[in-house]
Every structure is written in C-alpha cells, then in structure tokens.
Write a protein that holds these residues in place. Structure first.
Motif, PDB file in Angstrom:
ATOM      1  N   ASP A 172       8.995   1.705  -9.224  1.00  0.00           N
ATOM      2  CA  ASP A 172       8.113   1.465 -10.361  1.00  0.00           C
ATOM      3  C   ASP A 172       6.704   2.007 -10.147  1.00  0.00           C
ATOM      4  O   ASP A 172       5.842   1.890 -11.029  1.00  0.00           O
ATOM      5  N   LYS A 209       4.349   0.924  -8.263  1.00  0.00           N
ATOM      6  CA  LYS A 209       3.297  -0.078  -8.071  1.00  0.00           C
ATOM      7  C   LYS A 209       2.836  -0.210  -6.621  1.00  0.00           C
ATOM      8  O   LYS A 209       1.784  -0.790  -6.358  1.00  0.00           O
ATOM      9  N   TRP A 210       3.611   0.328  -5.698  1.00  0.00           N
ATOM     10  CA  TRP A 210       3.233   0.256  -4.280  1.00  0.00           C
ATOM     11  C   TRP A 210       3.543   1.588  -3.609  1.00  0.00           C
ATOM     12  O   TRP A 210       4.524   2.250  -3.961  1.00  0.00           O
ATOM     13  N   ASN A 230      -1.418  -1.281  -3.113  1.00  0.00           N
ATOM     14  CA  ASN A 230      -0.983  -1.734  -4.430  1.00  0.00           C
ATOM     15  C   ASN A 230      -1.705  -0.896  -5.476  1.00  0.00           C
ATOM     16  O   ASN A 230      -2.933  -0.942  -5.580  1.00  0.00           O
ATOM     17  N   THR A 231      -0.972  -0.114  -6.267  1.00  0.00           N
ATOM     18  CA  THR A 231      -1.584   0.799  -7.232  1.00  0.00           C
ATOM     19  C   THR A 231      -1.797   0.162  -8.601  1.00  0.00           C
ATOM     20  O   THR A 231      -2.307   0.817  -9.518  1.00  0.00           O
ATOM     21  N   GLU A 232      -1.412  -1.105  -8.777  1.00  0.00           N
ATOM     22  CA  GLU A 232      -1.575  -1.753 -10.075  1.00  0.00           C
ATOM     23  C   GLU A 232      -3.053  -1.940 -10.410  1.00  0.00           C
ATOM     24  O   GLU A 232      -3.851  -2.318  -9.546  1.00  0.00           O
ATOM     25  N   LYS A 248      -5.249  -4.330 -12.175  1.00  0.00           N
ATOM     26  CA  LYS A 248      -5.068  -5.716 -12.620  1.00  0.00           C
ATOM     27  C   LYS A 248      -5.645  -5.964 -14.008  1.00  0.00           C
ATOM     28  O   LYS A 248      -5.128  -6.775 -14.775  1.00  0.00           O
ATOM     29  N   ASP A 252      -5.787  -3.897 -16.525  1.00  0.00           N
ATOM     30  CA  ASP A 252      -5.218  -3.070 -17.590  1.00  0.00           C
ATOM     31  C   ASP A 252      -4.145  -3.859 -18.346  1.00  0.00           C
ATOM     32  O   ASP A 252      -3.140  -4.287 -17.752  1.00  0.00           O
ATOM     33  N   GLY A 292      -0.524  -2.624 -18.196  1.00  0.00           N
ATOM     34  CA  GLY A 292       0.157  -2.631 -16.903  1.00  0.00           C
ATOM     35  C   GLY A 292       0.187  -1.284 -16.211  1.00  0.00           C
ATOM     36  O   GLY A 292       1.113  -0.994 -15.442  1.00  0.00           O
ATOM     37  N   ARG A 293      -0.811  -0.444 -16.475  1.00  0.00           N
ATOM     38  CA  ARG A 293      -0.817   0.885 -15.871  1.00  0.00           C
ATOM     39  C   ARG A 293      -1.239   0.822 -14.397  1.00  0.00           C
ATOM     40  O   ARG A 293      -1.848  -0.141 -13.944  1.00  0.00           O
ATOM     41  N   THR A 294      -0.908   1.880 -13.687  1.00  0.00           N
ATOM     42  CA  THR A 294      -1.204   1.988 -12.257  1.00  0.00           C
ATOM     43  C   THR A 294      -2.233   3.086 -12.022  1.00  0.00           C
ATOM     44  O   THR A 294      -2.635   3.799 -12.946  1.00  0.00           O
ATOM     45  N   LYS A 330       3.506  -8.405   1.072  1.00  0.00           N
ATOM     46  CA  LYS A 330       2.699  -8.495  -0.151  1.00  0.00           C
ATOM     47  C   LYS A 330       1.952  -9.820  -0.221  1.00  0.00           C
ATOM     48  O   LYS A 330       0.890  -9.905  -0.836  1.00  0.00           O
TER      49      LYS A 330
END
Length: 764
Positions: free
Chosen positions: A597, A599-600, A613-615, A617, A619, A622-624, A691
C-alpha cells in the motif's frame, strides 16, 4: 518493562536472583593491628565473596563462603563442626574500603564485635578482573544507600554514592608527597587500576597536552605513526557513569562512577569520542558508523561498539548525569556522525530527523518470540522439525553463490553462481530441493559472461540479466529454454546501474516494461522499442549527480529511490519531480523495499535499517509522501533498526553488513515480518511490533556467511537462506531471542574470556 530496564538488570541483577555479584576466588583474613599474636589470621584459605539479598527489603549481606580443595571436605572429622560461611549485614558502619595487599586487590570492613581497629579482609585472587572488582565495590555502596534511605539504588546520585566511600582514601600515602585532593574536587577513586585501549581507530595514535577539565574547552594533540600530528578541540563535555559490557555474564559492569565524556573536533570532518576521569583516560575512539550507537532517553545513556584494531570488540555504556548536557551531547554527536560520513554540515531543518534516527524510543521490551495475534499456532510452533537436513550442498570449485531471486508465480527459487543459475523447487511440505542447473550463460552472440544481477520477468517465464562490464545492455533469458534469447541496447550514453519492476507485483503479469537507474536519472525500459530501449518521455534526470543505487515500487507503481549518500526520494510516477526528499544520514542506501500500500518503506545500509512511515497524518484523503509533499512540521521520523551493541560484542567482533532487508510479500498478503542478514546471522523483526516501537528481533546463526535471503512468496513462515555453497530453507519459528549461546561462535573458536580481555587491554 522499558527497553533499558533490562539494561538496569544487567548492571544491578535480576530481582528474582538472590545473588547480586560474586568474586569467585580469594582468601579471607582477620586483621588485628594491635594484637600481640600477629596482625593477620587466615580464616578461609580459599573463599568466595558474594553480595546477597536478604528476605527483608533494603537489606543486603556480604557473604564469605569457604571453598574446599578437592577431597578436603571428605577428610573432615564427622564430629568436627566446620565453619563454611561468614555473613555480614551491609551498613555504612562497616567502613567498607578497597585496598592492596602484596599486589592484590582487597576489600576490608570493621569487625564490629572486636577491637575498633580490627578488620575482616577479603583478598581477591590475582586473576580477578578489574571489571568485577569495581562492580563489587560500587554495588556495596548502593546497598548501603538502600539501607540508609529506604529507597531503590537507581535513585542514588553520584554524590550519594561517593558519600559512602570511606575517607581513608583521602589520606596521603607516606611515600606520596602530593597534597590530597579536596573533597569538593575529588572524583571517586573506585577505579584506579583498569586500563583500556587508547584508540579504536585502525591507525594507532597517542594523545597528550590535555588541558584542565574545568576549562570550557580543551585541546588534544593527536600523534600518528610517522611523526604526523594534529590538534583536536572539545566541542561538548558531559559528566557520565562509564560501564563496560562483559560477554561472559551478559552484564554491564561499572568501570568509572564519575567520568567526563567529550567530543573532539579534528581536521577534515574527523571527530573523536573520549571518556576520562581524574585517574586516567579510559576511551578515545574515532566517531564512525560501525560504533552502532544507540541513545536511550529513558535511561539517559548511550551504548556503542568499540573496535580496538586488534581483533577485539567491546560494548560501552555512558549514563549521563545531567539532562541538559545529555541533550547537547546528542546534538553534537549526531552532527559529528553526519559530518564524518558526508563531509559537510547538516542543514538546520535536518537536525531533528537525524536526532530521531539515532534515538532509541522509550519503548517496552518484549519477548522477541512473541508473534502477531493473527498468526496461527502452526506458524509459531517451535516444535516444528528443524531444517538442518534441508541444506542443498553445492560443489565449491564452481565459485560462490552471489544472488537470490524468489519466484512469484512459479514456486521456484533461483540462485546465481558465477556463470550458472541453480533452480530450486519448493515442496508441498514446505521444504526446498535442488531441481536443475542453467549452465554456461552466454550472450546471443555466444560470448559467456557472469551476470551481476538477475530479475524475474513476465510471470516468471523470463529472467533479465545485467553484466557489470557492459552497463548499456540488458539480457533476456527464456527460462523454458534456459538460454539468453535477446540483448537489449538501453542507451549509448546513459548506463544501467540497477533495475526493478514497474509495480510491486508486475513480475506476476505480462508487463513488458521495467524501471532502470543511472547515477542521476530514473527511466522506463521498454524492450518493444526498435533501437534504444530507454523511454525518453519516461525519464527523470537530475543535473547534479545523485548516485542512485537502489529502488522499489508499491502496488500502484509509486517509486522509492535510494542514493549513495543516503538520500531517499519518493515519486508518484515516472518523469516527475520527487514529492518527498528524506535527508541523507550519510550511509549508502543499498536496498529499499516498500509495502504493497506504499505506507511504509524499509531502507538498508551496511550498519542499520531505516523504517519510514510515509503516511501524511493530516491528509483527509489518506495520501502518502509518494503522492504529496510533507509539510515541514510533519516530516516522517525514521525508526532505526540495528543490532544492540552488546549483541555485536557477543558475536565475537563480527562487523555488521546487512543484506537488503525485505518485507514478506504476496498479493492480498499483509506484511508482518522484516528479514535481513549479516555475516552468518539471519535476523527478523516483527513488523507489527516494530510499528508500535517494540524493536526486539529474532536471530539464527549459520556456519558460514549468508549471501542473500528472502521469504517464500505469499507468506512469512519460511525464509530461503543462500550461503556461499549451500541453499537452505528455515522456518521463522526456528529463530530465537539473541543470547550468548545463539550469538557466540563455538567454544572451540569462541570469544576470549573476561580475563583475557582485561590482559589484552593492559598489554595495549
């Protein structure tokens, strides 16, 4: 418990074990200075000294136990009562002190039932290490603190401990004309005899001309072989405790209860770490990545690895006495490490990112064998049959294995060895068997070559090969016919440094295109183009040299690229500028993997892994960081995964050099585990627990260095381990929590004893 409460156990001992510390050999005397019968009476010719808990809180005892010679106990008269033990309650009224007798260390205390000057004296064996001596003495003082103040020893300040040192140590020796230090300026003399190396650099050096520690800065003259010398200046000082790790007991032992640590700045971005007290300089070593430094804010300490250049390795711990100085020291240390690696100063906005990467969080220690809640008993059942019989031995005369590629659609693994590829089959009962060899790899014109990299392609039907001596061409092997059938001319100017799939699972499909890297560009490669296979409109080129060396994609085709200097760039697609630039730590990113996904991501350097962690927070969509740039205040904090310095010590001096780390992967499969290896050790981290900040790892040792490793596609129960001449499959449940028995070489070739370590220090 917190991560370094276990470290507290190393220093103080497990509360469930009665014995805190033991000196295993010595003799025990009663000393009567005013006796007409003689001043020394031997009570036990052979004895042990132990500090032991009692059944009452805050109360401890010194226990002296008689050690019988072989057969001596049997010779005693059955009716004769033989005293085997003497017990003394630890209290400051004992006036406990350390001394010397005939070149041996002694511990003495008052005989409270005798004359005022009478003393009991335990004389340590000549082979007793200074580590144990210092730890024993300091433990006595901490026991006194607990009895007097009814508080745990870890609440004691350095001044509290010094107050229990018997004041005869302030007296002038009759042969010493030097005036004594005043109590205000005196540092505790708990550690007078232990000598450590003076350099951890591979180039021996000496230091001299140290200015007073009370001055704001001090200058050190560094002298190297050949008469070359230079000066280094202190940029930060801090008061600390110094502890050294003892591999035999797996404990950190007190080396100096009050010392000063400093960072010295030399020439050409060279920095040095020193630790010294009023008695001696204990450590001076160059700041470099293989120190494997770990800061911990809970216990206010730094732990690192020390190499002496003579095949010996140790782990040291300094515990900071003042939080403000600790913070200043951390900033200077991380900056020094960055400048050492990059030969340039870190930008102000990158300082926090660097600091966080070197910090170990306030985390909870867990058993590394704890598994994910969603894992089944089958996955974690330690009763599974071991894999020792599952090793596929190969002929050593054919060279060594260098690469591993794990099939996605075909349940096969491919191992590159020189001019051939070994094909291994995964069986239904979760084993690996040799299937066949692809020999004499040749280009379409018939010229043989040894591929430098291989990548499965088009549903595992083809293999793309690289030739290190020809970076402008790629070669397509048809696995059904076991021969190279196409040569792809990529570009006559732009080289191919690395290749990877367009999307994470593109290798399972008929996707023709792949991604390529040169030192300063990322581009698409399409074998259907008539001449050059590089797709010009799918290329992002940088004016400056970025030294791209590694890359990976997620399921949507978002791209992560790593550089030689340690930068990580995140792209949403080919041909565009990076949405996110993660600062360089200074160590090359030799491998990257991304979760499905996106996200990591896990980035591999020689000494450590970086988990990011590319999320974004904030947004709402939910974009990275692949799709949108991070706001300055939301830059991600990298989690640094590395081996504990004390574990590296127990490995016997093994230098950490990680293979590219990977998540387990598969379509619709959740990533649960991270795998990598270094030397003969395969290592896994539980991704879910990482995590959450729980950084414990599992480990397994092999008889030879590991070349490559990866999970079977679609699960994380089984790991394919490639050795230079063997290929094997191990179950994840067969890895275990790191202990000395797991980490250390066999006894025949094992690490040196504690006594030998001390002798080596003294001979340096």
């Amino acid at each position: 418990m917190n991560v370094l409460k276990s470290l507290g156990k190393f220093i103080w001992g497990n509360p469930n074990i009665p014995e805190l510390i033991k000196i295993s050999s010595g003799d025990f005397h009663l000393v009567r200075p005013n006796s007409l019968k003689g001043t020394r009476e031997c009570i036990f010719h052979e004895a042990q000294a132990t500090i032991r808990r009692t059944g009452t809180e805050w109360q401890y005892q010194i226990v002296i136990t008689r050690v019988f010679d072989e057969g001596e106990e049997d010779l005693q008269d059955e009716e004769e009562e033989v005293e085997e033990e003497k017990v003394f309650l630890i209290d400051e009224s004992l006036k406990f002190r350390k001394g010397q007798f005939e070149g041996r260390t002694t511990f003495s205390w008052r005989d409270l039932s005798g004359d005022p000057d009478d003393l009991f004296e335990f004389v340590c064996d000549i082979n007793t290490t200074t580590h144990i001596v210092d730890a024993f003495e300091h433990t006595v003082y901490k026991c006194m603190f607990e009895r007097k103040y009814q508080k745990p020893q870890y609440e004691a300040t350095e001044q509290d401990i010094r107050n229990f040192v018997f004041n005869t140590e302030l007296k002038i020796d009759q042969n010493d004309k030097t005036p004594p230090s005043t109590p205000k300026n005196k540092r505790s003399s708990l550690n007078k005899s232990f000598t450590t190396p003076t350099s951890a650099s591979t180039t021996p050096m000496r230091t001299q001309n140290i200015e007073s520690l009370s001055t704001p800065t001090k200058t050190v003259k560094l002298e190297f072989p050949g008469g070359v010398s230079s000066k280094a200046t202190s940029i930060v000082d801090a008061d600390v405790e110094l502890h050294v790790f003892d591999s035999n007991t797996a404990t950190f032992l007190m080396q100096s209860p009050l010392a000063t640590t400093s960072i010295l700045k030399g020439n050409n971005y060279e920095y040095w770490l020193i630790v010294e007290d009023d008695n001696k300089r204990h450590i001076i070593q160059k700041i470099e990545p293989r120190m494997n430094p770990v800061f911990n804010s809970t216990q206010h300490c730094l732990i690192w690895v020390y190499y002496d250049g003579f095949d010996m390795v140790n782990s040291f711990l300094i515990k900071f006495c003042d939080p403000d100085n600790e913070t200043k020291f951390k900033k200077k240390f991380t900056s020094a490490m960055y400048e050492t690696l990059n030969e340039t100063k870190a930008k102000e906005e990158e300082q926090e990112y660097l600091m966080n990467a070197y910090l170990d969080e306030d985390i909870e220690m867990i058993d590394a064998k704890d598994s994910d809640e969603e894992e089944s008993e089958e996955e974690t059942d330690s009763s599974d049959e071991d894999d020792d019989g599952d090793v596929n031995n190969e002929a050593k005369e054919d060279g060594a294995n260098t690469q591993l590629a794990v099939g996605h659609k075909l349940d096969r693994s491919f191992v590159l060895k020189g001019n051939k590829i070994g094909v291994f089959k995964h069986t239904d009962d979760d084993r690996i068997e040799f299937n066949t060899d692809i020999n004499n790899i040749s280009k379409p014109q018939g010229k043989k070559f040894n591929p430098s990299k291989m990548m499965l392609h088009e549903g595992d039907s083809n293999m793309i090969l690289m030739d290190e001596s020809d970076k402008h061409n790629l070669y397509k092997m048809d696995l059904e016919y076991a021969k190279v059938v196409e040569e792809w001319n990529i570009h006559d100017v732009i080289p191919v440094e690395n290749i990877f799939p367009m999307k994470k699972f593109a290798q399972m499909t008929g996707e023709k295109m792949i991604l390529g890297l040169s030192h300063n560009s990322i581009y698409g490669i399409d074998p259907r183009l008539p001449k050059f296979k590089l797709v010009d409109n799918k290329r992002r080129q940088y004016v400056t040299k970025n030294d791209f060396i590694s890359g990976a994609t997620d399921e949507k085709g978002h791209i992560a690229v790593g550089t030689v200097k340690g930068d990580i760039k995140l792209f949403d697609s080919l041909g565009k500028i990076a949405k996110t630039n993660l600062p360089a730590m200074g160590s090359a990113i030799k491998g990257i993997d991304v979760t499905s996904d996106g996200k990591w991501l896990i980035a591999t350097t020689d000494q450590y892994l970086l988990l990011v962690n590319t999320e974004i927070k904030s947004d709402s969509d939910g974009r990275t960081g692949f799709e949108k740039s991070f706001a300055k205040a939301e830059k991600p904090k990298a989690k640094k995964l590395q081996l504990k310095p004390q574990h590296i010590t127990q490995m016997g001096g093994h230098t950490v050099n990680f293979t590219p780390a990977r998540f387990n992967t598969g379509e619709g499969v959740m990533e649960k585990t991270i795998v990598t290896s270094t030397g003969p050790f395969v290592i896994t981290w539980n991704f879910r627990q990482v995590k959450q900040g729980k950084l414990a790892y599992q480990i397994k040792r092999y008889s030879d260095d590991i070349v490559a490793d990866n999970f079977r596609f679609g699960q994380d129960k089984s790991i394919i381990v490639t050795l230079p001449h063997d290929v094997t499959l191990t179950k994840k449940s067969h890895l275990s929590t790191p202990t000395k028995s797991v980490l250390s070489p066999s006894k025949k070739s094992g690490s040196r004893s504690r006594n030998n370590i001390v002798k080596s220090f003294e001979n340096y």
